[in-house]
Design a protein around this motif. Structure first.
Motif, PDB file in Angstrom:
ATOM      1  N   LEU A 192       0.826  -1.213   0.000  1.00 52.45           N
ATOM      2  CA  LEU A 192       0.000   0.000   0.000  1.00 52.45           C
ATOM      3  C   LEU A 192       0.855   1.257   0.000  1.00 52.45           C
ATOM      4  CD1 LEU A 192      -2.677   1.612   0.443  1.00 52.45           C
ATOM      5  CD2 LEU A 192      -2.373   1.196   2.895  1.00 52.45           C
ATOM      6  N   LEU A 193       1.879   1.268   0.816  1.00 58.09           N
ATOM      7  CA  LEU A 193       2.681   2.475   0.989  1.00 58.09           C
ATOM      8  C   LEU A 193       3.713   2.674  -0.115  1.00 58.09           C
ATOM      9  CD1 LEU A 193       3.228   2.365   4.859  1.00 58.09           C
ATOM     10  CD2 LEU A 193       1.541   3.674   3.553  1.00 58.09           C
ATOM     11  N   THR A 194       4.070   1.614  -0.805  1.00 56.12           N
ATOM     12  CA  THR A 194       5.111   1.730  -1.837  1.00 56.12           C
ATOM     13  C   THR A 194       4.546   1.744  -3.250  1.00 56.12           C
ATOM     14  OG1 THR A 194       5.431  -0.674  -1.761  1.00 56.12           O
ATOM     15  CG2 THR A 194       6.895   0.680  -0.413  1.00 56.12           C
ATOM     16  N   GLY A 195       3.309   1.322  -3.404  1.00 50.38           N
ATOM     17  CA  GLY A 195       2.721   1.233  -4.737  1.00 50.38           C
ATOM     18  C   GLY A 195       2.241   2.571  -5.265  1.00 50.38           C
ATOM     19  N   ASN A 196       1.916   2.594  -6.556  1.00 44.49           N
ATOM     20  CA  ASN A 196       1.383   3.812  -7.161  1.00 44.49           C
ATOM     21  C   ASN A 196      -0.098   3.966  -6.818  1.00 44.49           C
ATOM     22  OD1 ASN A 196      -0.055   2.070  -8.861  1.00 44.49           O
ATOM     23  ND2 ASN A 196       1.321   2.358 -10.606  1.00 44.49           N
ATOM     24  N   GLY A 197      -0.736   4.965  -7.419  1.00 44.82           N
ATOM     25  CA  GLY A 197      -2.122   5.257  -7.080  1.00 44.82           C
ATOM     26  C   GLY A 197      -3.060   4.088  -7.313  1.00 44.82           C
ATOM     27  N   SER A 198      -2.928   3.422  -8.455  1.00 48.10           N
ATOM     28  CA  SER A 198      -3.805   2.293  -8.772  1.00 48.10           C
ATOM     29  C   SER A 198      -3.614   1.150  -7.784  1.00 48.10           C
ATOM     30  CB  SER A 198      -3.544   1.793 -10.198  1.00 48.10           C
ATOM     31  OG  SER A 198      -3.840   2.792 -11.148  1.00 48.10           O
ATOM     32  N   THR A 199      -2.349   0.894  -7.440  1.00 45.98           N
ATOM     33  CA  THR A 199      -2.068  -0.170  -6.476  1.00 45.98           C
ATOM     34  C   THR A 199      -2.619   0.193  -5.107  1.00 45.98           C
ATOM     35  OG1 THR A 199      -0.070  -0.814  -7.689  1.00 45.98           O
ATOM     36  CG2 THR A 199      -0.228  -1.506  -5.389  1.00 45.98           C
ATOM     37  N   LYS A 200      -2.440   1.436  -4.698  1.00 44.27           N
ATOM     38  CA  LYS A 200      -2.976   1.886  -3.401  1.00 44.27           C
ATOM     39  C   LYS A 200      -4.481   1.664  -3.319  1.00 44.27           C
ATOM     40  CE  LYS A 200       0.271   5.419  -1.723  1.00 44.27           C
ATOM     41  NZ  LYS A 200       1.492   4.873  -2.313  1.00 44.27           N
ATOM     42  N   VAL A 201      -5.188   2.051  -4.359  1.00 45.79           N
ATOM     43  CA  VAL A 201      -6.649   1.895  -4.362  1.00 45.79           C
ATOM     44  C   VAL A 201      -7.032   0.431  -4.227  1.00 45.79           C
ATOM     45  CG1 VAL A 201      -8.728   2.109  -5.792  1.00 45.79           C
ATOM     46  CG2 VAL A 201      -7.133   4.026  -5.613  1.00 45.79           C
ATOM     47  N   GLN A 202      -6.344  -0.439  -4.975  1.00 43.54           N
ATOM     48  CA  GLN A 202      -6.708  -1.849  -4.951  1.00 43.54           C
ATOM     49  C   GLN A 202      -6.388  -2.497  -3.614  1.00 43.54           C
ATOM     50  OE1 GLN A 202      -8.421  -3.014  -7.788  1.00 43.54           O
ATOM     51  NE2 GLN A 202      -8.993  -4.445  -6.186  1.00 43.54           N
ATOM     52  N   VAL A 203      -5.240  -2.149  -3.021  1.00 46.38           N
ATOM     53  CA  VAL A 203      -4.913  -2.693  -1.696  1.00 46.38           C
ATOM     54  C   VAL A 203      -5.924  -2.203  -0.665  1.00 46.38           C
ATOM     55  CG1 VAL A 203      -3.208  -2.796   0.158  1.00 46.38           C
ATOM     56  CG2 VAL A 203      -2.455  -2.894  -2.211  1.00 46.38           C
ATOM     57  N   LEU A 204      -6.312  -0.949  -0.767  1.00 43.34           N
ATOM     58  CA  LEU A 204      -7.279  -0.398   0.187  1.00 43.34           C
ATOM     59  C   LEU A 204      -8.641  -1.070   0.060  1.00 43.34           C
ATOM     60  CD1 LEU A 204      -6.330   3.380   0.148  1.00 43.34           C
ATOM     61  CD2 LEU A 204      -6.296   1.855   2.128  1.00 43.34           C
ATOM     62  N   LYS A 205      -9.051  -1.391  -1.164  1.00 43.03           N
ATOM     63  CA  LYS A 205     -10.313  -2.128  -1.325  1.00 43.03           C
ATOM     64  C   LYS A 205     -10.247  -3.450  -0.562  1.00 43.03           C
ATOM     65  CE  LYS A 205     -11.638  -0.370  -5.919  1.00 43.03           C
ATOM     66  NZ  LYS A 205     -11.861  -0.759  -7.342  1.00 43.03           N
ATOM     67  N   LEU A 206      -9.106  -4.120  -0.658  1.00 46.50           N
ATOM     68  CA  LEU A 206      -8.916  -5.392   0.038  1.00 46.50           C
ATOM     69  C   LEU A 206      -8.914  -5.195   1.554  1.00 46.50           C
ATOM     70  CD1 LEU A 206      -8.170  -8.373   0.245  1.00 46.50           C
ATOM     71  CD2 LEU A 206      -5.818  -7.770  -0.376  1.00 46.50           C
ATOM     72  N   LEU A 207      -8.161  -4.211   2.032  1.00 50.09           N
ATOM     73  CA  LEU A 207      -8.086  -3.954   3.470  1.00 50.09           C
ATOM     74  C   LEU A 207      -9.427  -3.512   4.040  1.00 50.09           C
ATOM     75  CD1 LEU A 207      -4.615  -2.157   3.703  1.00 50.09           C
ATOM     76  CD2 LEU A 207      -5.168  -4.489   4.436  1.00 50.09           C
ATOM     77  N   GLY A 222      -2.678  -5.150  14.903  1.00 54.29           N
ATOM     78  CA  GLY A 222      -1.366  -5.620  15.339  1.00 54.29           C
ATOM     79  C   GLY A 222      -0.318  -5.599  14.246  1.00 54.29           C
ATOM     80  N   ALA A 223      -0.726  -5.288  13.005  1.00 55.13           N
ATOM     81  CA  ALA A 223       0.223  -5.277  11.888  1.00 55.13           C
ATOM     82  C   ALA A 223       1.251  -4.161  12.057  1.00 55.13           C
ATOM     83  CB  ALA A 223      -0.527  -5.100  10.574  1.00 55.13           C
ATOM     84  N   GLN A 224       2.508  -4.477  11.742  1.00 56.42           N
ATOM     85  CA  GLN A 224       3.561  -3.472  11.767  1.00 56.42           C
ATOM     86  C   GLN A 224       3.445  -2.594  10.524  1.00 56.42           C
ATOM     87  OE1 GLN A 224       6.350  -2.942  14.147  1.00 56.42           O
ATOM     88  NE2 GLN A 224       4.691  -3.883  15.299  1.00 56.42           N
ATOM     89  N   VAL A 225       3.201  -1.315  10.736  1.00 55.71           N
ATOM     90  CA  VAL A 225       2.951  -0.396   9.625  1.00 55.71           C
ATOM     91  C   VAL A 225       3.834   0.837   9.785  1.00 55.71           C
ATOM     92  CG1 VAL A 225       1.213   0.970   8.409  1.00 55.71           C
ATOM     93  CG2 VAL A 225       0.548  -1.187   9.492  1.00 55.71           C
ATOM     94  N   ASP A 226       4.510   1.213   8.712  1.00 52.92           N
ATOM     95  CA  ASP A 226       5.376   2.391   8.755  1.00 52.92           C
ATOM     96  C   ASP A 226       4.551   3.645   9.049  1.00 52.92           C
ATOM     97  OD1 ASP A 226       8.316   3.244   7.900  1.00 52.92           O
ATOM     98  OD2 ASP A 226       6.907   4.749   7.100  1.00 52.92           O
ATOM     99  N   SER A 227       5.155   4.567   9.770  1.00 55.52           N
ATOM    100  CA  SER A 227       4.440   5.794  10.167  1.00 55.52           C
ATOM    101  C   SER A 227       4.012   6.640   8.975  1.00 55.52           C
ATOM    102  CB  SER A 227       5.319   6.633  11.106  1.00 55.52           C
ATOM    103  OG  SER A 227       6.528   7.003  10.460  1.00 55.52           O
ATOM    104  N   SER A 228       4.609   6.393   7.799  1.00 57.20           N
ATOM    105  CA  SER A 228       4.207   7.140   6.605  1.00 57.20           C
ATOM    106  C   SER A 228       2.758   6.833   6.211  1.00 57.20           C
ATOM    107  CB  SER A 228       5.142   6.829   5.433  1.00 57.20           C
ATOM    108  OG  SER A 228       5.097   5.453   5.088  1.00 57.20           O
TER     109      SER A 228
END
Length: 303
Positions: A192-207, A222-228
């Motif tokens: 999610l954090l490293t992908g482009n706009g299209s990838t971000k949208v698709q990962v967010l739909k899943l999440l 509990g997932a480890q997530v970068d502060s970005s």
């Protein structure tokens, strides 16, 4: 050759073109001659597959021939074209059932391991359309782990990654198979954090799908997530992304109210999504979004 046989080959030619039709003819003739060991050797014309429509709705006989061809040939051009045709036909609910009953799901599913990325993508697209049918999901779920690994290890923002994410999104519309993604949540946030706009949208739909299930709340928090990650809550972020991260927060918050996540706070490690979403920085961003210029974002932030 009688007229009925001639009509059958014309119908097949509309789907696969002269080259693929020839392959089917050779295959069927080999069966009639009792040569069970005959392998397909497509003619050169197989490389010039038809310009005809792949949107034609195939009948049971045509689908069966196409699946047999897909299972029997090693020609990557024919494999890819056959997967496209099957994928397009799998968009129709009746054919979703027929393909399953013909044993087509494992035939198509076997192609996701093909080293050819284009074939892998077409196979994932076909499975994605088939997965709209809940009964099909029971057979498709055996590929979830492999799809997750491909999504996380494959080229970032690639067609294969997006196709895999779309399939996983369809497979998590209900709660039945969501638990199979539990071990991949941290890595999905990384994509999610490293992908482009299209990838971000698709990962967010899943999440977002996962966040609607209270049973997945602890795994998400509990997932480890970068502060970005918190930068996705900035007012300048694209609306289609911003609305989804707000929905993600809202769903998790609702689940926490039901499950009492605050009581589990000591179990969440530092650097987890829990501390990001319920920290002061996120609270400040949420307050700022209440004054966002877009009415939908403003409404979602104020909920």
């Amino acid at each position: 050759m009688g007229r009925s046989r001639h009509v059958g080959w014309v119908a097949a030619g509309l789907v696969l073109g002269a080259g693929a039709c020839y392959c089917i003819y050779k295959l069927m003739r080999g069966q009639r001659q009792g040569d069970r060991g005959l392998r397909l050797h497509p003619s050169r014309s197989a490389e010039d597959l038809t310009d005809g429509s792949y949107d034609d709705i195939l009948n049971v006989d045509q689908l069966q021939k196409l699946l047999y061809l897909l299972e029997s040939t090693d020609d990557p051009i024919i494999i890819e074209r056959a997967l496209v045709t099957l994928g397009n036909n799998a968009a129709f609910s009746a054919n979703q059932v027929i393909i399953r009953e013909l044993g087509g799901i494992p035939i198509i599913g076997s192609k996701i391991n093909n080293p050819n990325h284009s074939i892998k993508e077409k196979a994932l697209n076909a499975l994605n359309n088939l997965s709209v049918n809940v009964e099909n999901q029971v057979k498709i779920k055996v590929y979830i782990n492999q799809v997750c690994k491909d999504v996380l290890s494959g080229p970032l923002d690639s067609a294969v990654q997006l196709a895999g994410l779309r399939l996983l999104t369809n497979m998590t519309v209900t709660n039945d198979h969501q638990h199979m993604l539990h071990n991949y949540i941290t890595d999905l946030f990384h994509v999610l954090l490293t992908g482009n706009g299209s990838t971000k949208v698709q990962v967010l739909k899943l999440l977002v799908n996962l966040s609607e299930n209270p049973a997945m709340a602890e795994g998400l928090l509990g997932a480890q997530v970068d502060s970005s990650f918190l930068s996705l809550y900035d007012g300048h972020v694209a609306k289609e992304i911003l609305l989804r991260v707000l929905t993600l927060f809202q769903n998790i918050n609702n689940c926490c109210k039901k499950e009492g996540c605050s009581a589990m706070q000591p179990t969440f490690p530092k650097g987890s999504l829990f501390f990001l979403l319920y920290g002061e920085e996120c609270a400040q961003k949420m307050r700022a979004l209440v004054d966002h210029h877009d009415a939908d974002v403003k409404e979602k932030a104020g909920q």
